[in-house]
Design a protein around this motif. Sequence first.
Motif, PDB file in Angstrom:
ATOM      1  N   ARG A  47      36.472 -35.320  26.949  1.00  0.00           N
ATOM      2  CA  ARG A  47      35.530 -35.138  27.513  1.00  0.00           C
ATOM      3  C   ARG A  47      34.512 -35.422  26.122  1.00  0.00           C
ATOM      4  O   ARG A  47      34.355 -34.947  25.020  1.00  0.00           O
ATOM      5  CB  ARG A  47      34.365 -33.833  28.048  1.00  0.00           C
ATOM      6  CG  ARG A  47      34.125 -33.477  29.889  1.00  0.00           C
ATOM      7  CD  ARG A  47      33.934 -32.421  29.851  1.00  0.00           C
ATOM      8  NE  ARG A  47      32.656 -32.424  29.722  1.00  0.00           N
ATOM      9  CZ  ARG A  47      31.695 -33.122  30.089  1.00  0.00           C
ATOM     10  NH1 ARG A  47      31.470 -33.867  31.645  1.00  0.00           N
ATOM     11  NH2 ARG A  47      30.631 -33.352  29.976  1.00  0.00           N
ATOM     12  N   ASP A  48      34.348 -36.460  25.681  1.00  0.00           N
ATOM     13  CA  ASP A  48      33.291 -37.248  24.898  1.00  0.00           C
ATOM     14  C   ASP A  48      31.939 -38.520  25.046  1.00  0.00           C
ATOM     15  O   ASP A  48      32.246 -38.966  25.775  1.00  0.00           O
ATOM     16  CB  ASP A  48      34.031 -37.459  24.128  1.00  0.00           C
ATOM     17  CG  ASP A  48      35.776 -37.260  23.710  1.00  0.00           C
ATOM     18  OD1 ASP A  48      35.381 -36.113  22.759  1.00  0.00           O
ATOM     19  OD2 ASP A  48      36.724 -36.640  24.120  1.00  0.00           O
ATOM     20  N   GLY A  49      31.301 -37.772  24.256  1.00  0.00           N
ATOM     21  CA  GLY A  49      29.822 -38.583  24.020  1.00  0.00           C
ATOM     22  C   GLY A  49      28.749 -38.222  24.651  1.00  0.00           C
ATOM     23  O   GLY A  49      29.187 -37.148  25.586  1.00  0.00           O
ATOM     24  N   ARG A  50      27.486 -38.340  24.411  1.00  0.00           N
ATOM     25  CA  ARG A  50      26.771 -37.453  24.899  1.00  0.00           C
ATOM     26  C   ARG A  50      26.029 -38.229  25.775  1.00  0.00           C
ATOM     27  O   ARG A  50      24.897 -39.200  25.513  1.00  0.00           O
ATOM     28  CB  ARG A  50      25.286 -37.365  23.072  1.00  0.00           C
ATOM     29  CG  ARG A  50      25.836 -37.168  22.337  1.00  0.00           C
ATOM     30  CD  ARG A  50      24.860 -37.175  21.220  1.00  0.00           C
ATOM     31  NE  ARG A  50      23.656 -35.845  21.624  1.00  0.00           N
ATOM     32  CZ  ARG A  50      22.387 -35.946  20.876  1.00  0.00           C
ATOM     33  NH1 ARG A  50      21.924 -36.666  20.140  1.00  0.00           N
ATOM     34  NH2 ARG A  50      20.894 -35.232  21.018  1.00  0.00           N
ATOM     35  N   ILE A  51      26.568 -38.372  26.995  1.00  0.00           N
ATOM     36  CA  ILE A  51      26.495 -39.043  28.334  1.00  0.00           C
ATOM     37  C   ILE A  51      26.462 -37.610  29.428  1.00  0.00           C
ATOM     38  O   ILE A  51      26.754 -36.800  28.757  1.00  0.00           O
ATOM     39  CB  ILE A  51      26.912 -40.105  28.833  1.00  0.00           C
ATOM     40  CG1 ILE A  51      28.939 -39.489  28.346  1.00  0.00           C
ATOM     41  CG2 ILE A  51      26.900 -41.196  27.465  1.00  0.00           C
ATOM     42  CD1 ILE A  51      29.394 -40.963  28.886  1.00  0.00           C
ATOM     43  N   GLY A  52      25.941 -37.958  30.356  1.00  0.00           N
ATOM     44  CA  GLY A  52      26.004 -37.153  31.771  1.00  0.00           C
ATOM     45  C   GLY A  52      27.180 -36.811  32.036  1.00  0.00           C
ATOM     46  O   GLY A  52      27.110 -35.829  32.381  1.00  0.00           O
ATOM     47  N   ASP A  53      27.947 -37.974  31.984  1.00  0.00           N
ATOM     48  CA  ASP A  53      29.263 -37.735  32.522  1.00  0.00           C
ATOM     49  C   ASP A  53      30.190 -38.384  32.222  1.00  0.00           C
ATOM     50  O   ASP A  53      30.792 -39.708  31.413  1.00  0.00           O
ATOM     51  CB  ASP A  53      29.668 -38.398  34.225  1.00  0.00           C
ATOM     52  CG  ASP A  53      30.768 -37.973  34.874  1.00  0.00           C
ATOM     53  OD1 ASP A  53      32.132 -37.133  34.199  1.00  0.00           O
ATOM     54  OD2 ASP A  53      31.099 -38.768  36.089  1.00  0.00           O
ATOM     55  N   ALA A  54      30.932 -37.330  31.038  1.00  0.00           N
ATOM     56  CA  ALA A  54      31.826 -37.534  29.813  1.00  0.00           C
ATOM     57  C   ALA A  54      32.886 -37.520  29.655  1.00  0.00           C
ATOM     58  O   ALA A  54      33.937 -37.454  28.974  1.00  0.00           O
ATOM     59  CB  ALA A  54      30.990 -36.379  28.628  1.00  0.00           C
ATOM     60  N   ASP A  55      33.761 -37.553  31.078  1.00  0.00           N
ATOM     61  CA  ASP A  55      34.826 -37.356  31.124  1.00  0.00           C
ATOM     62  C   ASP A  55      35.742 -38.881  31.277  1.00  0.00           C
ATOM     63  O   ASP A  55      35.153 -39.354  31.957  1.00  0.00           O
ATOM     64  CB  ASP A  55      35.310 -36.676  32.723  1.00  0.00           C
ATOM     65  CG  ASP A  55      34.602 -35.332  33.422  1.00  0.00           C
ATOM     66  OD1 ASP A  55      34.288 -34.589  32.302  1.00  0.00           O
ATOM     67  OD2 ASP A  55      34.704 -34.746  34.186  1.00  0.00           O
ATOM     68  N   HIS A  56      37.151 -38.419  30.407  1.00  0.00           N
ATOM     69  CA  HIS A  56      37.573 -39.522  30.604  1.00  0.00           C
ATOM     70  C   HIS A  56      38.920 -39.467  30.211  1.00  0.00           C
ATOM     71  O   HIS A  56      39.312 -38.250  30.010  1.00  0.00           O
ATOM     72  CB  HIS A  56      37.083 -40.688  29.313  1.00  0.00           C
ATOM     73  CG  HIS A  56      37.140 -39.882  27.532  1.00  0.00           C
ATOM     74  ND1 HIS A  56      38.462 -40.239  27.450  1.00  0.00           N
ATOM     75  CD2 HIS A  56      36.855 -39.025  27.414  1.00  0.00           C
ATOM     76  CE1 HIS A  56      37.937 -39.341  26.241  1.00  0.00           C
ATOM     77  NE2 HIS A  56      37.209 -38.806  26.095  1.00  0.00           N
ATOM     78  N   ASN A  57      39.879 -40.169  30.634  1.00  0.00           N
ATOM     79  CA  ASN A  57      41.505 -40.360  29.722  1.00  0.00           C
ATOM     80  C   ASN A  57      41.629 -41.780  28.469  1.00  0.00           C
ATOM     81  O   ASN A  57      42.448 -42.451  28.934  1.00  0.00           O
ATOM     82  CB  ASN A  57      42.677 -40.115  30.855  1.00  0.00           C
ATOM     83  CG  ASN A  57      42.411 -39.015  31.716  1.00  0.00           C
ATOM     84  OD1 ASN A  57      42.746 -37.442  30.895  1.00  0.00           O
ATOM     85  ND2 ASN A  57      42.576 -39.411  33.271  1.00  0.00           N
ATOM     86  N   GLY A  58      40.516 -41.599  27.723  1.00  0.00           N
ATOM     87  CA  GLY A  58      41.230 -42.517  26.843  1.00  0.00           C
ATOM     88  C   GLY A  58      41.104 -42.032  25.216  1.00  0.00           C
ATOM     89  O   GLY A  58      40.398 -41.270  24.679  1.00  0.00           O
ATOM     90  N   TYR A  59      42.737 -42.354  25.162  1.00  0.00           N
ATOM     91  CA  TYR A  59      43.276 -42.031  23.287  1.00  0.00           C
ATOM     92  C   TYR A  59      43.665 -42.360  22.513  1.00  0.00           C
ATOM     93  O   TYR A  59      44.693 -43.401  22.734  1.00  0.00           O
ATOM     94  CB  TYR A  59      44.537 -41.124  23.981  1.00  0.00           C
ATOM     95  CG  TYR A  59      44.372 -40.038  25.223  1.00  0.00           C
ATOM     96  CD1 TYR A  59      43.447 -38.441  25.343  1.00  0.00           C
ATOM     97  CD2 TYR A  59      44.179 -40.039  26.905  1.00  0.00           C
ATOM     98  CE1 TYR A  59      43.585 -37.322  25.837  1.00  0.00           C
ATOM     99  CE2 TYR A  59      45.083 -39.180  27.798  1.00  0.00           C
ATOM    100  CZ  TYR A  59      43.878 -38.411  27.435  1.00  0.00           C
ATOM    101  OH  TYR A  59      43.333 -36.840  27.998  1.00  0.00           O
TER     102      TYR A  59
END
Length: 523
Positions: A47-59
Amino acid sequence: MTRIMPFGDSNTYGMYENLSSPGGYRGPLQDMLRGGKLGFDLVGLDRDGRIGDADHNGYPGKMIDWFTRPVNEAIRDRDGSYSHTIDSGSGTAVRFLIEQAGMTPDDVVLIHLGTNDVRLGDSAGTMLAEMRVLLDQIVGSGASPMVQLMTLAPVRGDIWAADGDPGRTNNDTIRAFNEGLERMVAEGYGALGVTLVDSGVTTAGLSPDGVHMNAAGYASMARAWFESLVATGQVEALPEPPLPPPPASGNLLVNGSFETAGVGSDQHGAFQSLQGWTALTGGRIEVWNNHKGVRATEGVNFLELDFAGGRDGFFQDIEATAGRSYSLGFDLRARPDRAVWTQDVEVVWNDRVVAVAKPGKDWGSFTATVTGQSGTDRLTIREVASQAGDGHGALLDNFRLVANGAAAAPPEGPRGEDTLVVKVSGDSFKGDPAFALSVNGRVVSASTTVTADRAAGEWDSFVFRGDFGLDGSDRVAITFLNDRYEGSADRDRNLYVDEVVLNGEVNGRDESFHQTRTDYWDF
């Protein structure tokens, strides 16, 4: 609702030089999806970023084949702090991530991978072979999700070692890789649910490092993902939610305590719009849920006014009755870890500033009186221009707008704009002093909080604009609202007025309020 997994490296994580693009492409993508009323849930272990839905798999730093092997690795954020661990056991990382997210054939993986392979000297042929292995592991079973596969953007200049051929540049490798992706999808993977997406990014969309995107580059990626998701029918429209009825109190404002925003406990999220409310152009509505030790005054959600680097704010349109008087109120307090004096709030009614509210260190209430006009009225809450840009603002909750008594006759002809400036300071004790303000009996501000400390030599000048109904023989009334005294000078709340200025005319009479009362300045 479609689960969407942002999947890749640092350009999925959202690494950038320009901090105006929180969350990389994921921020503008979810704004587009919400704006199109499309159902989605971004998924991933990070979870990264000042956004509403911050879930991701970016590495950041990962190559294509990292995802196709068993992995047991602690993942760390950019500041080096521990985030989570990926332990795929004997299975591969990509299968582990898909299974953790509970993805189904109705869901989508957004893949943007390969930049680090170019950086470390892999040839396009090697990269394409590894991409085939990755795709086979995702779409190789009947229960696999669909895939959107994005081409790589060019890099600025030949900034890495060549792939063994000194006559070939980094962008030669990228072009060959993109062309190979196109062939792979056309010749077989397209039938397995893989869609090729052109990023649309040029070198103008790169940050100063020449590799990661800037805000424009991430916006291009978001637009490309969005258009492909819509064109393939992989996201569906949400049913239009009914507007909630006004509460029994007669509040005309919809969603006055922002409870429709889906934000987890002790989290925050940013939204282009919420039910009833719309962010000012270029900004976001930042919603907190019991965050940083602050509890809402109504429900669990409240707002922080200043989202990022611009002048943030939000508005709601209301069908008020022309000529009718309304009481506007909301709760406010300063963000606890920032200076109070940088967190003023402008209250705007039909494009005219009616008050500047100053938060205290604890929750307090602001009230003002406004009058309906013909047609739709607009309430706007925004930062004071001189205080915008630091990313920190007042906390706001529990907005209400309630009719007062019977409707008056609608005003005739265009309204003029008057300006009233009040220079004040105070002694705080168990709360800051507050005052009410009126001109010729017309309420200009029902309550304004003063945080300037007289003992420290501080003074605040509050500016109020509007049609005050002046007739040339005018009287400004200031009422000290909340005196408090507990036996000594250091346990005494007081208000001090240095001067009052009405349309440029100065009345410099000083006045000290040591008890709750009203005094007058004549013009």
